[in-house]
Design a protein around this motif. Structure first.
Motif, PDB file in Angstrom:
ATOM      1  N   ALA A 161      -2.350  61.417 -26.593  1.00 26.46           N
ATOM      2  CA  ALA A 161      -1.684  62.276 -25.609  1.00 26.46           C
ATOM      3  C   ALA A 161      -2.525  63.490 -25.241  1.00 26.46           C
ATOM      4  CB  ALA A 161      -0.334  62.724 -26.141  1.00 26.46           C
ATOM      5  N   LYS A 162      -3.237  64.052 -26.225  1.00 17.35           N
ATOM      6  CA  LYS A 162      -4.018  65.255 -25.944  1.00 17.35           C
ATOM      7  C   LYS A 162      -5.136  64.966 -24.960  1.00 17.35           C
ATOM      8  CE  LYS A 162      -3.191  68.004 -30.113  1.00 17.35           C
ATOM      9  NZ  LYS A 162      -3.824  68.700 -31.235  1.00 17.35           N
ATOM     10  N   GLU A 163      -5.737  63.774 -25.080  1.00 20.15           N
ATOM     11  CA  GLU A 163      -6.841  63.437 -24.198  1.00 20.15           C
ATOM     12  C   GLU A 163      -6.370  63.007 -22.816  1.00 20.15           C
ATOM     13  OE1 GLU A 163      -6.563  62.373 -27.311  1.00 20.15           O
ATOM     14  OE2 GLU A 163      -8.137  63.612 -28.192  1.00 20.15           O
ATOM     15  N   SER A 164      -5.298  62.221 -22.790  1.00 18.81           N
ATOM     16  CA  SER A 164      -4.867  61.643 -21.512  1.00 18.81           C
ATOM     17  C   SER A 164      -3.762  62.446 -20.836  1.00 18.81           C
ATOM     18  CB  SER A 164      -4.358  60.215 -21.722  1.00 18.81           C
ATOM     19  OG  SER A 164      -3.187  60.222 -22.518  1.00 18.81           O
ATOM     20  N   ASN A 165      -3.147  63.382 -21.579  1.00 20.10           N
ATOM     21  CA  ASN A 165      -2.032  64.183 -21.066  1.00 20.10           C
ATOM     22  C   ASN A 165      -0.862  63.299 -20.650  1.00 20.10           C
ATOM     23  OD1 ASN A 165      -1.065  66.781 -20.652  1.00 20.10           O
ATOM     24  ND2 ASN A 165      -1.425  66.679 -18.462  1.00 20.10           N
ATOM     25  N   ARG A 166      -0.678  62.163 -21.310  1.00 23.56           N
ATOM     26  CA  ARG A 166       0.392  61.228 -20.992  1.00 23.56           C
ATOM     27  C   ARG A 166       1.415  61.200 -22.119  1.00 23.56           C
ATOM     28  NH1 ARG A 166      -3.108  56.000 -19.509  1.00 23.56           N
ATOM     29  NH2 ARG A 166      -1.175  55.169 -18.669  1.00 23.56           N
ATOM     30  N   GLY A 167       2.517  60.490 -21.862  1.00 24.46           N
ATOM     31  CA  GLY A 167       3.605  60.504 -22.826  1.00 24.46           C
ATOM     32  C   GLY A 167       3.694  59.249 -23.652  1.00 24.46           C
ATOM     33  N   LEU A 176       5.119  57.578 -18.673  1.00 23.39           N
ATOM     34  CA  LEU A 176       5.711  58.862 -18.327  1.00 23.39           C
ATOM     35  C   LEU A 176       4.892  59.982 -18.957  1.00 23.39           C
ATOM     36  CD1 LEU A 176       9.481  58.083 -18.978  1.00 23.39           C
ATOM     37  CD2 LEU A 176       8.316  58.143 -16.792  1.00 23.39           C
ATOM     38  N   SER A 177       4.783  61.075 -18.258  1.00 27.03           N
ATOM     39  CA  SER A 177       4.101  62.242 -18.813  1.00 27.03           C
ATOM     40  C   SER A 177       5.134  63.146 -19.465  1.00 27.03           C
ATOM     41  CB  SER A 177       3.356  63.005 -17.720  1.00 27.03           C
ATOM     42  OG  SER A 177       2.905  64.237 -18.213  1.00 27.03           O
ATOM     43  N   ILE A 178       5.170  63.141 -20.806  1.00 19.37           N
ATOM     44  CA  ILE A 178       6.138  63.962 -21.527  1.00 19.37           C
ATOM     45  C   ILE A 178       5.864  65.453 -21.305  1.00 19.37           C
ATOM     46  CG2 ILE A 178       6.996  64.578 -23.816  1.00 19.37           C
ATOM     47  CD1 ILE A 178       7.942  61.887 -22.686  1.00 19.37           C
ATOM     48  N   ARG A 179       4.595  65.812 -21.226  1.00 21.77           N
ATOM     49  CA  ARG A 179       4.250  67.215 -21.004  1.00 21.77           C
ATOM     50  C   ARG A 179       4.775  67.691 -19.653  1.00 21.77           C
ATOM     51  NH1 ARG A 179       0.497  69.638 -24.025  1.00 21.77           N
ATOM     52  NH2 ARG A 179      -0.281  70.838 -22.256  1.00 21.77           N
ATOM     53  N   GLN A 181       7.231  66.265 -17.974  1.00 24.07           N
ATOM     54  CA  GLN A 181       8.690  66.193 -18.001  1.00 24.07           C
ATOM     55  C   GLN A 181       9.287  67.450 -18.639  1.00 24.07           C
ATOM     56  OE1 GLN A 181      10.715  64.157 -16.552  1.00 24.07           O
ATOM     57  NE2 GLN A 181       9.071  62.887 -15.746  1.00 24.07           N
ATOM     58  N   TRP A 182       8.660  67.940 -19.706  1.00 24.00           N
ATOM     59  CA  TRP A 182       9.180  69.141 -20.342  1.00 24.00           C
ATOM     60  C   TRP A 182       9.146  70.323 -19.371  1.00 24.00           C
ATOM     61  CZ3 TRP A 182      12.269  71.454 -23.332  1.00 24.00           C
ATOM     62  CH2 TRP A 182      12.115  72.804 -23.633  1.00 24.00           C
ATOM     63  N   ASN A 187      11.943  74.292 -16.218  1.00 26.10           N
ATOM     64  CA  ASN A 187      12.027  75.008 -14.943  1.00 26.10           C
ATOM     65  C   ASN A 187      13.411  74.879 -14.309  1.00 26.10           C
ATOM     66  OD1 ASN A 187       9.416  75.999 -15.071  1.00 26.10           O
ATOM     67  ND2 ASN A 187       8.539  74.243 -14.001  1.00 26.10           N
ATOM     68  N   LYS A 188      14.038  73.713 -14.476  1.00 30.69           N
ATOM     69  CA  LYS A 188      15.403  73.550 -13.967  1.00 30.69           C
ATOM     70  C   LYS A 188      16.364  74.467 -14.721  1.00 30.69           C
ATOM     71  CE  LYS A 188      14.917  68.782 -12.325  1.00 30.69           C
ATOM     72  NZ  LYS A 188      15.317  67.363 -12.544  1.00 30.69           N
ATOM     73  N   ALA A 189      16.166  74.580 -16.039  1.00 32.98           N
ATOM     74  CA  ALA A 189      17.013  75.467 -16.843  1.00 32.98           C
ATOM     75  C   ALA A 189      16.798  76.924 -16.452  1.00 32.98           C
ATOM     76  CB  ALA A 189      16.716  75.265 -18.326  1.00 32.98           C
ATOM     77  N   LEU A 190      15.546  77.312 -16.192  1.00 33.80           N
ATOM     78  CA  LEU A 190      15.246  78.679 -15.771  1.00 33.80           C
ATOM     79  C   LEU A 190      15.870  78.980 -14.408  1.00 33.80           C
ATOM     80  CD1 LEU A 190      11.516  78.825 -16.901  1.00 33.80           C
ATOM     81  CD2 LEU A 190      13.346  80.263 -17.792  1.00 33.80           C
ATOM     82  N   GLU A 191      15.792  78.014 -13.520  1.00 35.00           N
ATOM     83  CA  GLU A 191      16.392  78.194 -12.196  1.00 35.00           C
ATOM     84  C   GLU A 191      17.910  78.335 -12.301  1.00 35.00           C
ATOM     85  OE1 GLU A 191      16.517  75.947  -7.817  1.00 35.00           O
ATOM     86  OE2 GLU A 191      15.557  74.984  -9.547  1.00 35.00           O
TER      87      GLU A 191
END
Length: 361
Positions: A161-167, A176-179, A181-182, A187-191
């Motif tokens: 995951a660290k190299e590919s930035n994937r989930g 899916l990209s977990i990073r 998605q988080w 951001n939805k919670a902040l909004e």
């Protein structure tokens, strides 16, 4: 300021790790390791807020932390077995505790539990400025009888995951990209909380930023720094912060320089006339205004000032004009009187001549 941090690891026996010890440390609970017959407990100043989320087909006992991870240890026979996946996630400080809890629950439920994993969540708030959550995830399919086979689709992309930035989880559309998605969940919670802060999973390099990102301290380095002891990770952050300040100063200089150049371009535009006559006229206007550089705004301003001066002098000029006209009228009257006197004298002389011719005596 909301920060983005999401790190991932696999808890494995090959690294000398234990699922029981990991769960005990993160939850702050006393757990008994049946495989080694050891009691695992790590005292914490602030008790973590914990919860276990299970798939709908999971047996009820999986919500018991002690039994859950002992069953994991039992089902994994190899000495280098991978025992669990773990995420360490920074929670936005702009959210209150209930909002933070709701956010991490929603993220874990939709991204992992609904895919078939058991999620053991512990929220740590030892430092008010660094609230974060640990999510330990099981690696095998579950049913009513317990754990089945390992689901390789879950960990194939997690390992790199660290190299590919994937989930971790695959679907028909790919990984899916977990990073990412988080970041979306946060951001939805902040909004929703009416906060203007936002986070991004993108690196500084991908965002085109010149400053260097600071690194996550971790609990060991964080405790050292809190006690006034310098850690290696803390030193890295201090050096990066010093470097970033130089970059920020340079960026400020660039902005000021660009603003100055833009101002000079606007000045140059004021002299971009189409004919030599216009250039000559604007230079004359500049000399009249005692300025090296003159714009149309300057000319209009001066024109307005002159009109005001003219308006102030008009009443005086009108007064002098009336007086002058009166003098002219008087002068014309005198001239007319003189002319009449001259005519009378001539007529009198003619009368005298006539009298002499009519009276010989």
């Amino acid at each position: 300021m909301a920060i983005y941090h999401l790190s991932m690891q696999i808890i494995s026996r090959s690294k000398g790790q234990s699922a029981i010890a990991a769960a005990a440390y993160r939850s702050g609970e006393k757990l008994h390791d049946e495989r080694t017959d050891e009691q695992k407990f790590y005292a914490r100043n602030v008790q973590p807020e914990t919860m276990i989320l299970t798939p709908t087909n999971a047996p009820e006992w999986m919500k018991d932390r002690n039994r859950l991870w002992n069953e994991v240890e039992k089902v994994e026979k190899r000495k280098d077995s991978q025992l669990a996946r773990e995420l360490n996630i920074a929670l936005p400080i702009e959210l209150n505790r209930d909002q933070q809890k709701e956010l991490i629950q929603s993220f874990a439920q939709h991204e992992f539990v609904q895919k078939g994993m058991v999620a053991d969540i512990a929220i740590h708030r030892d430092d008010a400025n660094n609230p974060h959550a640990h999510i330990m995830l099981t690696m095998r399919n579950v049913d009513q009888n317990g754990f089945g086979k390992k689901n390789r689709d879950w960990n194939a992309d997690f390992a790199n995951a660290k190299e590919s930035n994937r989930g971790y989880v695959k679907n028909s559309e790919g990984c899916l990209s977990i990073r990412e998605q988080w970041a979306n969940y946060a951001n939805k919670a902040l909004e929703k909380a009416q906060s203007n802060e936002r986070i991004t999973h993108l690196s500084h390099e991908n965002r085109g930023l010149e400053v260097l990102p600071t690194i996550h301290l971790g609990h060991v380095a964080h405790d050292m720094e809190k006690k006034g002891k310098q850690s290696q990770r803390g030193q890295v952050n201090r050096e990066r912060q010093e470097y970033n300040q130089v970059v920020i100063d340079l960026q400020t200089y660039r902005r000021q320089k660009e603003a100055h150049l833009q101002k000079m371009k606007e000045k140059e535009k004021q002299f971009s006339f189409s004919t030599e006559v216009e250039k000559t006229q604007i230079q004359k206007a500049a000399s009249l205004l005692n300025q090296q550089v003159v714009s149309l705004d300057d000319i209009y301003k001066r024109h307005g000032e002159l009109r005001k001066m003219s308006d102030r002098h008009d009443p005086i000029e009108r007064h002098f004009h009336v007086q002058q006209q009166q003098f002219l009228n008087v002068s014309n009257s005198y001239d007319h009187v003189k002319a009449l006197e001259h005519d009378i004298k001539q007529n009198e002389e003619k009368v005298d001549e006539l009298k002499g011719s009519l009276n010989p005596f």
